[in-house]
Design a protein around this motif. Sequence first.
Motif, PDB file in Angstrom:
ATOM      1  N   LEU A  85       0.796  -1.365  -0.005  1.00  0.00           N
ATOM      2  CA  LEU A  85       0.076  -0.039   0.104  1.00  0.00           C
ATOM      3  C   LEU A  85       0.973   1.339  -0.307  1.00  0.00           C
ATOM      4  O   LEU A  85       0.607   2.107  -0.661  1.00  0.00           O
ATOM      5  CB  LEU A  85      -0.823  -0.099   1.177  1.00  0.00           C
ATOM      6  CG  LEU A  85      -2.037  -1.054   1.225  1.00  0.00           C
ATOM      7  CD1 LEU A  85      -2.703  -0.913   2.548  1.00  0.00           C
ATOM      8  CD2 LEU A  85      -3.040  -1.151   0.071  1.00  0.00           C
ATOM      9  N   SER A  86       1.879   1.363   0.746  1.00  0.00           N
ATOM     10  CA  SER A  86       2.817   2.504   0.820  1.00  0.00           C
ATOM     11  C   SER A  86       3.447   2.557  -0.815  1.00  0.00           C
ATOM     12  O   SER A  86       3.819   3.667  -1.071  1.00  0.00           O
ATOM     13  CB  SER A  86       3.928   2.161   1.957  1.00  0.00           C
ATOM     14  OG  SER A  86       3.434   2.114   3.189  1.00  0.00           O
ATOM     15  N   GLN A  87       4.008   1.577  -1.336  1.00  0.00           N
ATOM     16  CA  GLN A  87       4.852   1.605  -2.517  1.00  0.00           C
ATOM     17  C   GLN A  87       3.570   2.374  -3.625  1.00  0.00           C
ATOM     18  O   GLN A  87       4.109   2.906  -4.417  1.00  0.00           O
ATOM     19  CB  GLN A  87       5.078   0.252  -3.033  1.00  0.00           C
ATOM     20  CG  GLN A  87       6.299  -0.244  -2.177  1.00  0.00           C
ATOM     21  CD  GLN A  87       6.565  -1.785  -2.504  1.00  0.00           C
ATOM     22  OE1 GLN A  87       6.485  -2.179  -3.715  1.00  0.00           O
ATOM     23  NE2 GLN A  87       7.121  -2.686  -1.368  1.00  0.00           N
ATOM     24  N   ILE A  88       2.473   1.908  -3.457  1.00  0.00           N
ATOM     25  CA  ILE A  88       1.563   2.520  -4.427  1.00  0.00           C
ATOM     26  C   ILE A  88       0.819   3.766  -4.212  1.00  0.00           C
ATOM     27  O   ILE A  88      -0.274   4.335  -4.662  1.00  0.00           O
ATOM     28  CB  ILE A  88       0.439   1.336  -4.876  1.00  0.00           C
ATOM     29  CG1 ILE A  88      -0.358   0.839  -3.526  1.00  0.00           C
ATOM     30  CG2 ILE A  88       1.376   0.001  -5.493  1.00  0.00           C
ATOM     31  CD1 ILE A  88      -1.579  -0.112  -4.181  1.00  0.00           C
ATOM     32  N   GLY A  89       1.141   4.630  -3.129  1.00  0.00           N
ATOM     33  CA  GLY A  89       0.978   5.741  -2.732  1.00  0.00           C
ATOM     34  C   GLY A  89      -0.225   5.827  -1.881  1.00  0.00           C
ATOM     35  O   GLY A  89      -1.139   6.911  -1.838  1.00  0.00           O
ATOM     36  N   GLN A  90      -0.546   4.651  -1.132  1.00  0.00           N
ATOM     37  CA  GLN A  90      -1.856   4.564  -0.330  1.00  0.00           C
ATOM     38  C   GLN A  90      -1.561   4.512   1.095  1.00  0.00           C
ATOM     39  O   GLN A  90      -2.484   4.325   1.765  1.00  0.00           O
ATOM     40  CB  GLN A  90      -2.843   3.334  -0.812  1.00  0.00           C
ATOM     41  CG  GLN A  90      -2.965   3.128  -2.160  1.00  0.00           C
ATOM     42  CD  GLN A  90      -3.617   4.277  -2.799  1.00  0.00           C
ATOM     43  OE1 GLN A  90      -4.812   4.699  -2.233  1.00  0.00           O
ATOM     44  NE2 GLN A  90      -3.517   4.534  -3.995  1.00  0.00           N
ATOM     45  N   GLY A  91      -0.246   4.943   1.689  1.00  0.00           N
ATOM     46  CA  GLY A  91       0.017   4.787   2.847  1.00  0.00           C
ATOM     47  C   GLY A  91      -0.291   5.655   3.975  1.00  0.00           C
ATOM     48  O   GLY A  91      -0.287   5.747   4.999  1.00  0.00           O
ATOM     49  N   ASN A  92      -0.975   7.027   3.230  1.00  0.00           N
ATOM     50  CA  ASN A  92      -1.439   7.861   4.212  1.00  0.00           C
ATOM     51  C   ASN A  92      -2.953   8.400   3.910  1.00  0.00           C
ATOM     52  O   ASN A  92      -3.044   9.529   4.067  1.00  0.00           O
ATOM     53  CB  ASN A  92      -0.464   9.086   3.659  1.00  0.00           C
ATOM     54  CG  ASN A  92      -0.470   9.779   2.482  1.00  0.00           C
ATOM     55  OD1 ASN A  92      -0.995   8.898   1.500  1.00  0.00           O
ATOM     56  ND2 ASN A  92       0.112  10.738   2.153  1.00  0.00           N
ATOM     57  N   ARG A  93      -3.715   7.456   3.378  1.00  0.00           N
ATOM     58  CA  ARG A  93      -4.815   7.531   3.089  1.00  0.00           C
ATOM     59  C   ARG A  93      -6.103   7.155   4.210  1.00  0.00           C
ATOM     60  O   ARG A  93      -5.688   6.694   5.214  1.00  0.00           O
ATOM     61  CB  ARG A  93      -5.415   6.951   2.040  1.00  0.00           C
ATOM     62  CG  ARG A  93      -4.470   7.361   0.628  1.00  0.00           C
ATOM     63  CD  ARG A  93      -4.910   7.063  -0.694  1.00  0.00           C
ATOM     64  NE  ARG A  93      -5.785   8.169  -1.234  1.00  0.00           N
ATOM     65  CZ  ARG A  93      -6.359   8.109  -2.419  1.00  0.00           C
ATOM     66  NH1 ARG A  93      -6.244   7.041  -3.224  1.00  0.00           N
ATOM     67  NH2 ARG A  93      -7.097   8.753  -2.909  1.00  0.00           N
ATOM     68  N   HIS A  94      -7.128   7.534   4.103  1.00  0.00           N
ATOM     69  CA  HIS A  94      -8.202   6.946   5.073  1.00  0.00           C
ATOM     70  C   HIS A  94      -8.611   5.540   4.607  1.00  0.00           C
ATOM     71  O   HIS A  94      -9.215   5.603   3.587  1.00  0.00           O
ATOM     72  CB  HIS A  94      -9.394   7.965   5.003  1.00  0.00           C
ATOM     73  CG  HIS A  94      -9.142   9.407   5.547  1.00  0.00           C
ATOM     74  ND1 HIS A  94      -8.603  10.444   4.931  1.00  0.00           N
ATOM     75  CD2 HIS A  94      -9.598   9.867   6.867  1.00  0.00           C
ATOM     76  CE1 HIS A  94      -8.467  11.533   5.674  1.00  0.00           C
ATOM     77  NE2 HIS A  94      -9.088  11.215   6.636  1.00  0.00           N
ATOM     78  N   ILE A  95      -8.447   4.772   5.678  1.00  0.00           N
ATOM     79  CA  ILE A  95      -8.650   3.321   5.109  1.00  0.00           C
ATOM     80  C   ILE A  95      -9.459   2.855   6.158  1.00  0.00           C
ATOM     81  O   ILE A  95      -9.520   2.691   7.058  1.00  0.00           O
ATOM     82  CB  ILE A  95      -7.153   2.485   5.506  1.00  0.00           C
ATOM     83  CG1 ILE A  95      -6.030   3.129   4.673  1.00  0.00           C
ATOM     84  CG2 ILE A  95      -7.434   1.169   5.314  1.00  0.00           C
ATOM     85  CD1 ILE A  95      -4.559   2.616   4.832  1.00  0.00           C
ATOM     86  N   GLY A  96     -10.438   1.823   5.308  1.00  0.00           N
ATOM     87  CA  GLY A  96     -11.790   1.338   6.042  1.00  0.00           C
ATOM     88  C   GLY A  96     -11.154  -0.271   6.100  1.00  0.00           C
ATOM     89  O   GLY A  96     -10.542  -0.687   5.488  1.00  0.00           O
ATOM     90  N   VAL A  97     -11.414  -0.831   7.416  1.00  0.00           N
ATOM     91  CA  VAL A  97     -11.263  -2.156   7.670  1.00  0.00           C
ATOM     92  C   VAL A  97     -12.602  -2.643   8.264  1.00  0.00           C
ATOM     93  O   VAL A  97     -13.071  -2.295   8.772  1.00  0.00           O
ATOM     94  CB  VAL A  97     -10.025  -2.330   8.809  1.00  0.00           C
ATOM     95  CG1 VAL A  97      -8.749  -1.968   8.014  1.00  0.00           C
ATOM     96  CG2 VAL A  97     -10.266  -1.435   9.976  1.00  0.00           C
ATOM     97  N   GLU A  98     -12.645  -4.008   7.976  1.00  0.00           N
ATOM     98  CA  GLU A  98     -13.757  -4.865   8.522  1.00  0.00           C
ATOM     99  C   GLU A  98     -13.513  -5.222   9.942  1.00  0.00           C
ATOM    100  O   GLU A  98     -13.005  -6.466  10.166  1.00  0.00           O
ATOM    101  CB  GLU A  98     -14.082  -6.028   7.624  1.00  0.00           C
ATOM    102  CG  GLU A  98     -14.396  -5.418   6.306  1.00  0.00           C
ATOM    103  CD  GLU A  98     -14.844  -6.623   5.264  1.00  0.00           C
ATOM    104  OE1 GLU A  98     -15.923  -6.717   4.772  1.00  0.00           O
ATOM    105  OE2 GLU A  98     -14.009  -7.440   5.231  1.00  0.00           O
ATOM    106  N   MET A  99     -13.551  -4.341  10.930  1.00  0.00           N
ATOM    107  CA  MET A  99     -13.126  -4.767  12.234  1.00  0.00           C
ATOM    108  C   MET A  99     -13.956  -5.734  12.863  1.00  0.00           C
ATOM    109  O   MET A  99     -13.491  -6.678  13.655  1.00  0.00           O
ATOM    110  CB  MET A  99     -13.452  -3.401  13.155  1.00  0.00           C
ATOM    111  CG  MET A  99     -12.777  -2.112  12.921  1.00  0.00           C
ATOM    112  SD  MET A  99     -10.999  -2.312  13.041  1.00  0.00           S
ATOM    113  CE  MET A  99     -10.993  -2.021  14.990  1.00  0.00           C
TER     114      MET A  99
END
Length: 401
Positions: free
Chosen positions: A108-122
């Motif tokens: 995720l970091s390599q493709i530029g998604q490491g600093n975004r708002h991320i939803g997870v199925e808690m």
Amino acid sequence: MLPFAINEYQERINQVKDIMQKRGIEVLLITNPANMNYLSGYDAWSFYVHQMLVIILDEDQPLWLGRYQDANGAKATTWLYDDNIIPYPDYYVQSKTYHPMGFIASILSQIGQGNRHIGVEMENYYFSAKAYEMLKTNLPNATFKDASQLVNNVRLIKSDQEIEYIKRAAEIGGHAMQKGIQGIHAGVRENDVAATIYHALISGTDTYGGDYPAIVPLLPAGKKTSAPHLTWSEDPYQAGEAVIVELAGCYKRYHAPLARTVSIGKPSQAFSDLSLVLTEGLNKALEAVKPGVTCEEIERVWRESIAKHGIKKESRLGYSMGLSYPPDWGEHTASLRPGDQTVLQPNMTFHMIPGLWFDNQGIEISESFRVTEQGCEVFSNYPRELLIQEPLPIDQSGKIS
């Protein structure tokens, strides 16, 4: 061959993205295998290791991330480009040193998604506390949000193709129910009946085969019917006892649960009367199903019906169901119970299970149904009553003839 057209998968993803945008989620990490299947087609018994589908708001296709040896399964069962299938090496599997979420975070970091708002199925069987901690540790600049039921809620209303699969599952389930009940007799081992049911569920019909259900057949007998989630033992059935059979036909991961109760020999008058109370309430609740009615209103019809006979039911009356993997076939969204104000809409599907469980006995007679434009359509046509299994004939030598 994919079970659905690619444009149906794409429409599902568009619905998910609409909700993501409204909730401020830019990246959605999906670990529930039913949700992974729903959006990509991925279908394998690999959910015992960490895997996920990643939906990125501004990317057309999801990413599949999972174990290296499962990558070819993803290529075989999904509509994704091969480049969107990213496997992690096997040394990440159940390791004391490495964790798959570390690998996933690095991607995720390599493709530029490491600093975004991320939803997870808690709230999810397949996403551990350790997995969450590893994601947070390895993505320190991300903002995490709970997206537990986001995809599940999209799944509430089924497409016509999904309904067709549930109908096929119901036919398989009815066939398995018939085979199972035919085998229940005094002296027959419980496990042999379970084996008969499994054979019928997997062999399916002459037209289409069955899939493994998300829950094993539940077969409590005698006093054990007071506990609904017991399976089977090697004990032989006894004359005069009742047996609850709860199972689900499954086709392309879509389920149609069904429960019936059988009495080995003539039941007591009290048990027979109890079955009539149950079926009366069940029929009234089914008749109340129509678009615009809420889940709690359906449950109230059932509750008021059995209350006239001095009976209360502690548990919910039913729940939404459909596509699923072990350990259960529910969708974890709408429930037929007080307080659930979900409004019924056409092509929602439910398992209505008005089971009654007491200290020394229990009874279940259930139906799976879909909401139609006018009311409801029950998926099964199996007799909706207490079933009585007469004793097998015995010849002069004392053997079953």
